[in-house]
Every structure is written in C-alpha cells, then in structure tokens.
Enzyme design. Sequence first.
Site, short mmCIF file in Angstrom:
data_model
loop_
_atom_site.label_atom_id
_atom_site.label_comp_id
_atom_site.label_asym_id
_atom_site.label_seq_id
_atom_site.Cartn_x
_atom_site.Cartn_y
_atom_site.Cartn_z
N HIS A 1 40.16 49.96 33.98
CA HIS A 1 41.75 49.17 33.32
C HIS A 1 41.81 49.41 31.78
CE1 HIS A 1 43.21 45.10 34.17
NE2 HIS A 1 42.80 44.69 32.29
N HIS B 1 52.93 39.80 31.29
CA HIS B 1 51.67 39.02 31.05
C HIS B 1 52.73 38.07 30.29
CE1 HIS B 1 48.67 41.57 28.42
NE2 HIS B 1 48.78 41.35 29.68
N LYS C 1 47.85 40.17 40.14
CA LYS C 1 47.13 39.10 39.47
C LYS C 1 48.03 37.64 39.63
CE LYS C 1 44.54 38.47 35.03
NZ LYS C 1 44.05 38.32 33.95
#
Length: 198
Positions: free
Chosen positions: A146, A172, A75
């Site tokens: 997910h 993150h 991502k």
Amino acid sequence: MFPRFRAPETMTAAEQAALLKATAAHPAPRDHALYSMALGTGLRLSELLGLNVGDVSLDGREARRRVVLDPATTKGGRRGEVFLPERLVPKLRRFLAWKREHGESVEAGAPLFVSNRGARLSPRAAQWRFAWWQRRAGFDRRYNFHSMRHSAITNLYRAKHDLFLAQRFARHASPLTTIVYTHPADEELYEGIRNLPC
C-alpha cells in the site's frame, strides 16, 4: 475533538527509481508492469489484481489511456476510473506482447496479472514478491504494498501542489482524507535541518 492525522508511509524517489530499475532488468515484465501501474495510478492492490486485460486494452495489444474500475474491486464498491500516465502506456504494450509470446491469454476477460501457475495473482503472492524485490533493489527498510499508493498520491501532490487534484487522483470522498499527503518528505525534512546550528 479533531481527527488525528498520521503521515502515510511513502518510498523515497530514489527507492522508487531503484525498484523500477531492478524490475525492468528482469526478463519477465509482470512485476515491473504491476509496480509501474501502482506508482503511476495510485490503485490499491485489490484494484490492480482485479484488472482484466480488457480493462487496459481493447485488442490485447494497445493500451487504453483511461481505465474504468470494477466496483467489486474498489474500496466501498464505488465506481471509479483512472488515467494512465504517458510513460506507462508503452510499458503495458510491452507487457501485453510478452503475455502473447508466452502463451498467456490476452482475451478481454483474462486476468491482467497472473501467477506462474496461470491463475490470477493473489494478494499474498504480490506482497511476497514486493518484499523480495525490495531486497533485490537494496532497500534499507521494508514497505507494504500500500505504500506505493501512498507514494503515488504524494508524488502527484508534490508535483502540482493541488489538494483537489490529488483528492480526485486518489478517489477520496473528502479532501480531509487527502490532506495527509501534504506532509514533508524525509528528503525535505533532512534538507530543512541539515544546516541547523547545533
């Protein structure tokens, strides 16, 4: 204005165990290896399906303890790496042995997870298989793929109660993104209300 957080959809511990038990009993170990990796590493579907054999094994036999991710699959294109839990290493070793025995390539650049046609497993096929396995495992409700990432991050947070460890595990950028994984589980909620006077 404060951001609104919604608890991520996670599988219960019993559902995770049922999924792994059902897939472990199947003679082809691909799906069991895929779901074990998802629950053990918290990788996203694109990251899992983007893995090559060389990412998890130097020789196509032994599994690495640390996997470096291709930024093309992550991502935001961020570089990342994950550690493999101890229980995952023998599963990957068995999966690699099965691939060799069934004529699947274990060359470094070969896809780790392939379809029945020998091509890299597609996200659509992986989602379909996940729905199929949920029915086989007797789930009462349906999850998207997910939810395994959500479950993995939640599992780590519940085991260690360390937000920053969970943040690093999830890769993150901010702990505010990870804070949603501190939510109580359905089992915890039920345990809390079970004996309420009413």
